[in-house]
Design a protein around this motif. Structure first.
Motif, mmCIF file in Angstrom:
data_model
loop_
_atom_site.group_PDB
_atom_site.id
_atom_site.type_symbol
_atom_site.label_atom_id
_atom_site.label_comp_id
_atom_site.label_asym_id
_atom_site.label_seq_id
_atom_site.Cartn_x
_atom_site.Cartn_y
_atom_site.Cartn_z
ATOM 1 N N GLU A 1 -4.706 2.279 -1.296
ATOM 2 C CA GLU A 1 -5.329 1.097 -0.721
ATOM 3 C C GLU A 1 -6.162 0.488 -1.843
ATOM 4 O O GLU A 1 -6.955 1.182 -2.470
ATOM 5 C CB GLU A 1 -6.210 1.456 0.471
ATOM 6 C CG GLU A 1 -5.505 2.218 1.586
ATOM 7 C CD GLU A 1 -4.487 1.401 2.341
ATOM 8 O OE1 GLU A 1 -4.361 0.186 2.061
ATOM 9 O OE2 GLU A 1 -3.792 1.977 3.200
ATOM 10 N N HIS B 1 0.816 -1.218 0.000
ATOM 11 C CA HIS B 1 0.000 0.000 0.000
ATOM 12 C C HIS B 1 0.850 1.268 0.000
ATOM 13 O O HIS B 1 0.325 2.368 -0.159
ATOM 14 C CB HIS B 1 -0.998 -0.008 1.168
ATOM 15 C CG HIS B 1 -0.439 0.442 2.477
ATOM 16 N ND1 HIS B 1 -1.207 1.053 3.438
ATOM 17 C CD2 HIS B 1 0.816 0.367 2.997
ATOM 18 C CE1 HIS B 1 -0.461 1.342 4.491
ATOM 19 N NE2 HIS B 1 0.762 0.938 4.247
ATOM 20 N N ASP B 2 2.160 1.112 0.173
ATOM 21 C CA ASP B 2 3.059 2.264 0.151
ATOM 22 C C ASP B 2 3.531 2.630 -1.252
ATOM 23 O O ASP B 2 4.239 3.639 -1.409
ATOM 24 C CB ASP B 2 4.302 1.984 0.999
ATOM 25 C CG ASP B 2 4.007 2.016 2.498
ATOM 26 O OD1 ASP B 2 3.030 2.685 2.888
ATOM 27 O OD2 ASP B 2 4.751 1.384 3.259
ATOM 28 N N MET C 1 -2.625 7.784 1.545
ATOM 29 C CA MET C 1 -1.570 7.130 0.768
ATOM 30 C C MET C 1 -1.361 7.845 -0.569
ATOM 31 O O MET C 1 -0.241 7.982 -1.059
ATOM 32 C CB MET C 1 -1.914 5.659 0.530
ATOM 33 C CG MET C 1 -2.118 4.834 1.783
ATOM 34 S SD MET C 1 -0.831 5.054 3.037
ATOM 35 C CE MET C 1 0.586 4.394 2.168
#
Length: 390
Positions: free
Chosen positions: A351, A296-297, A343
């Motif tokens: 996400e 998710h990064d 994010m």
């Protein structure tokens, strides 16, 4: 609705507010229903005020945390006034009273009488150091990115951010560095982030509550690499695995950068290895490779590099465990969508929905075998992934 029905409904709601049910699932259902009811009866000006004043909630919550208002009220059995709260913080009495009134008006503390305040269950929550660290992290580590996002997206003609070096973060923090690199020069923010991450997971179920790791390790020998935690930080998940299965046979391996591994937990039965997941995976044919909140990064292009590096080391019976959030294709919870936007503005990452995860795996030559969800509200889940065709 007839007046008598409204009266009965209000009485029932007031009773629930005074003595909410103890069952967590019932509480969650009531919370969701109450949110829907609040939006349904909200007047136009209430809607606008709620939105435009929302940053003030975060700001004052941090100010109150810095002034120890939550902690001071929790530590006392009797209500306190502005003079008492100001003394604990070494603050001006008038300012303290204004902050306390704001907190009471938003339910963060109770106003029991004129200039008399006491703790409630929300005060208890906000007095916890880990949650206070989360407020600080978003105030100082994300708010500038959010402020920069409208202009940034307008200038990029609303393209979905996909370049980690070109995001609202760079504009908000006036840097050319990616967020991960910039954070290394910010010890206070990094410390808050670490405390916040720990607080989020201390009280929750984990991936080991929905995955029987004994099945994955069946038939292993002491030489078998049974668990490789890729980018595993200081080793919390390796320690959790060894604690849950003290008789587990096989090698448990923690991988992260040299500096991170150097301060890893000292856990018996855990090997610590410096490894950069942008390079080929050195441990071959492990039973399970594990990625916790790594995907998710990063945008898809970067995720594919990580996945392909691991895939090249997998045996036909190896699995990749992706411990991350899954946003449902329909009916996403605000907890998930809030984090998705965070994010996006900070990392050009996301996400992912169920469909997006499947597409990502397919692009890497991998196939989703099953999903085990351990937090229904946020969608935190373990995805068991294997090589396509095996």
């Amino acid at each position: 609705m007839a007046n008598v029905d409204v009266t009965q409904t209000l009485e029932a709601l007031n009773a629930l507010a005074t003595a909410p049910p103890s069952d967590p699932e019932v509480r969650k259902q009531l919370y969701n229903a109450a949110q829907k009811l609040g939006l349904a009866v909200e007047a136009p000006y209430d809607t606008v005020y709620r939105i435009i004043y929302s940053p003030i909630l975060l700001t004052v919550a941090q100010i109150a945390g810095n002034m120890r208002i939550f902690k001071t009220l929790v530590e006392k059995d009797t209500p306190l006034n502005s003079v008492d709260l100001a003394a604990a913080a070494g603050a001006d009495v008038t300012l303290t009273g204004r902050i306390a009134r704001y907190l009471a008006s938003h339910g963060m503390i109770n106003e029991v009488d004129e200039d008399s305040f006491a703790a409630n269950h929300i005060t208890q929550t906000l007095s916890i150091e880990g949650f206070r660290a989360g407020i600080k992290h978003y105030m100082h580590g994300t708010m500038p990115s959010l402020q920069a996002a409208p202009e940034f997206l307008e200038e990029t003609q609303y393209a979905n951010p996909s370049d980690m070096l070109h995001t609202p973060f760079q504009r908000g923090f006036r840097t050319d560095l990616p967020r991960f690199v910039w954070f290394q020069s910010q010890p206070d923010l990094s410390a808050n982030f670490g405390v916040w991450m720990g607080a989020q997971h201390d009280r929750k179920m984990t991936w080991l509550d929905v995955i029987d790791f004994r099945e994955l390790a069946h038939g292993s020998t002491p030489e078998t690499p049974v668990f490789v935690d890729v980018g595993g930080g200081i080793g919390h998940q390796c320690a959790l695995l060894r604690s849950r299965y003290p008789d587990l046979v096989g090698r448990v391996i923690l991988q992260d950068s040299t500096t991170v591994v150097a301060r890893a937990l000292q856990t018996t039965g855990v090997e610590k290895t410096a490894h950069d997941f942008w390079t080929p995976q050195p441990v071959h044919a492990a039973r399970a490779y594990y990625l916790r909140y790594i995907m998710h990064d990063y945008p898809d292009e970067k995720c594919l590099v990580i996945l392909r590096n691991i895939k090249a080391a997998m045996a036909p019976d190896s699995v990749l465990l992706i411990d991350d959030m899954i946003i449902p294709n329909k009916g996403a919870h605000p907890n998930a969508t809030d984090r998705d936007i965070a994010m996006m503005v900070n990392f050009a990452a996301m996400e992912r929905t169920e469909k997006q995860w499947r597409a990502l795996f397919a692009a890497a030559g991998l196939k989703l075998r099953r999903v085990a969800t351990y937090n229904q509200t946020s969608g935190e889940s373990v995805q068991v992934v294997g090589i396509e065709g095996h």
